[in-house]
Design a protein around this motif. Structure first.
Motif, mmCIF file in Angstrom:
data_model
loop_
_atom_site.group_PDB
_atom_site.id
_atom_site.type_symbol
_atom_site.label_atom_id
_atom_site.label_comp_id
_atom_site.label_asym_id
_atom_site.label_seq_id
_atom_site.Cartn_x
_atom_site.Cartn_y
_atom_site.Cartn_z
ATOM 1 N N SER A 9 -21.751 -29.208 -37.473
ATOM 2 C CA SER A 9 -22.843 -29.630 -36.586
ATOM 3 C C SER A 9 -22.604 -29.092 -35.177
ATOM 4 O O SER A 9 -22.713 -29.810 -34.203
ATOM 5 C CB SER A 9 -22.951 -31.147 -36.577
ATOM 6 N N CYS A 10 -22.249 -27.819 -35.102
ATOM 7 C CA CYS A 10 -21.905 -27.193 -33.817
ATOM 8 C C CYS A 10 -23.115 -27.090 -32.895
ATOM 9 O O CYS A 10 -24.248 -26.886 -33.335
ATOM 10 C CB CYS A 10 -21.405 -25.773 -34.035
ATOM 11 N N ALA A 11 -22.840 -27.145 -31.611
ATOM 12 C CA ALA A 11 -23.858 -26.877 -30.598
ATOM 13 C C ALA A 11 -24.071 -25.365 -30.507
ATOM 14 O O ALA A 11 -23.191 -24.585 -30.903
ATOM 15 C CB ALA A 11 -23.388 -27.412 -29.248
ATOM 16 N N PRO A 12 -25.213 -24.891 -30.000
ATOM 17 C CA PRO A 12 -25.390 -23.448 -29.787
ATOM 18 C C PRO A 12 -24.244 -22.891 -28.937
ATOM 19 O O PRO A 12 -23.773 -23.541 -28.005
ATOM 20 C CB PRO A 12 -26.729 -23.371 -29.050
ATOM 21 N N GLY A 13 -23.778 -21.696 -29.323
ATOM 22 C CA GLY A 13 -22.642 -21.071 -28.641
ATOM 23 C C GLY A 13 -21.308 -21.386 -29.307
ATOM 24 O O GLY A 13 -20.266 -20.946 -28.835
ATOM 25 N N GLY A 19 -11.644 -22.551 -42.420
ATOM 26 C CA GLY A 19 -10.517 -23.424 -42.097
ATOM 27 C C GLY A 19 -10.800 -24.416 -40.990
ATOM 28 O O GLY A 19 -9.875 -25.056 -40.484
ATOM 29 N N SER A 20 -12.066 -24.569 -40.586
ATOM 30 C CA SER A 20 -12.398 -25.521 -39.525
ATOM 31 C C SER A 20 -12.063 -26.942 -39.952
ATOM 32 O O SER A 20 -12.259 -27.324 -41.096
ATOM 33 C CB SER A 20 -13.889 -25.446 -39.176
ATOM 34 N N SER A 21 -11.590 -27.719 -38.982
ATOM 35 C CA SER A 21 -11.219 -29.099 -39.298
ATOM 36 C C SER A 21 -12.067 -30.127 -38.539
ATOM 37 O O SER A 21 -11.881 -31.315 -38.733
ATOM 38 C CB SER A 21 -9.737 -29.320 -38.976
ATOM 39 N N THR A 22 -12.965 -29.648 -37.669
ATOM 40 C CA THR A 22 -13.834 -30.573 -36.934
ATOM 41 C C THR A 22 -15.269 -30.065 -36.982
ATOM 42 O O THR A 22 -15.512 -28.854 -37.075
ATOM 43 C CB THR A 22 -13.420 -30.695 -35.445
ATOM 44 N N PRO A 23 -16.250 -30.960 -36.901
ATOM 45 C CA PRO A 23 -17.663 -30.537 -36.954
ATOM 46 C C PRO A 23 -18.128 -29.842 -35.673
ATOM 47 O O PRO A 23 -19.175 -29.212 -35.662
ATOM 48 C CB PRO A 23 -18.417 -31.838 -37.173
ATOM 49 N N GLU A 24 -17.328 -29.922 -34.586
ATOM 50 C CA GLU A 24 -17.717 -29.290 -33.318
ATOM 51 C C GLU A 24 -17.447 -27.787 -33.323
ATOM 52 O O GLU A 24 -17.969 -27.043 -32.503
ATOM 53 C CB GLU A 24 -16.971 -29.925 -32.141
ATOM 54 N N GLY A 25 -16.584 -27.300 -34.209
ATOM 55 C CA GLY A 25 -16.270 -25.884 -34.300
ATOM 56 C C GLY A 25 -15.543 -25.357 -33.079
ATOM 57 O O GLY A 25 -14.941 -26.114 -32.314
ATOM 58 N N VAL A 26 -15.601 -24.031 -32.894
ATOM 59 C CA VAL A 26 -14.931 -23.349 -31.783
ATOM 60 C C VAL A 26 -15.943 -22.500 -31.025
ATOM 61 O O VAL A 26 -17.027 -22.206 -31.533
ATOM 62 C CB VAL A 26 -13.765 -22.464 -32.287
ATOM 63 N N GLU A 27 -15.565 -22.098 -29.828
ATOM 64 C CA GLU A 27 -16.440 -21.259 -28.999
ATOM 65 C C GLU A 27 -16.678 -19.913 -29.676
ATOM 66 O O GLU A 27 -15.768 -19.314 -30.237
ATOM 67 C CB GLU A 27 -15.798 -21.050 -27.617
#
Length: 183
Positions: A9-13, A19-27
């Motif tokens: 559920s990442c924000a735009p950008g 291997g992601s462990s959080t719904p916020e993702g990475v930049e």
């Protein structure tokens, strides 16, 4: 042991790489754009003069910053290599920049343009590389500071020699005649 997965559920950008462990993702990385949600990073296709910085959310990217140039596509901005008398304003797409605007001087490389401080009888024309500008040629005049040269307006009996400081020029010297204007 129970394994669970859920859509990102990442924000735009931002995005969720393998291997992601959080719904916020990475930049989102430089040269890519990320629309958010569960979408993957996509290589940028921006026009020359633009780039996709880290965290870009749109394929168009953003204009290059002052002192840099951008060839577009997925490439990052690069420091400008402008020669003296040139500069790279925001959105520049060539390494040598563009000629400095009249009334300003440009030191080159990544430097911004700066207002001239010419003495009377000198001007900073397009492409000036020094704050002092250049002496105006015969037939022209300049009041100095940031002004550019202008055609002489001398009446008959006067003329505008090199470095003239007044539109009216100067009185013709003894033993000569002057038709006025740019004579």
């Amino acid at each position: 042991m129970l394994f669970r997965s859920a859509p990102c559920s990442c924000a735009p950008g931002r995005y969720c790489p393998h291997g992601s462990s959080t719904p916020e993702g990475v930049e989102c990385p430089i040269g890519s754009f990320c629309s958010g949600g569960s979408a993957d990073a996509i290589l940028c296709t921006c026009a020359p003069g633009h780039f996709c910085a880290a965290g870009s959310a749109a394929a168009e990217g953003t204009p290059c910053t002052l002192g840099n140039f951008c060839i577009g596509g997925k490439e990052n901005q690069v420091p400008c290599e402008a020669p003296a008398g040139h500069w790279c304003p925001a959105g520049t797409s060539v390494s040598t920049g563009q000629p400095c605007d009249a009334g300003f001087f440009c030191a080159g490389l990544q430097a911004d343009k700066a207002p001239c401080s010419c003495a009377a009888g000198s001007s900073c024309e397009e492409g000036s590389a020094t704050a002092e500008g250049a002496v105006v040629p015969q037939g022209f005049w300049a009041p100095g500071l940031t002004a550019t040269k202008a055609p002489c307006e001398a009446e008959a009996g006067s003329y505008c020699p090199t470095a003239t400081t007044s539109a009216a020029g100067v009185i013709c010297p003894l033993g000569y005649y002057c038709a006025g204007q740019q004579a």
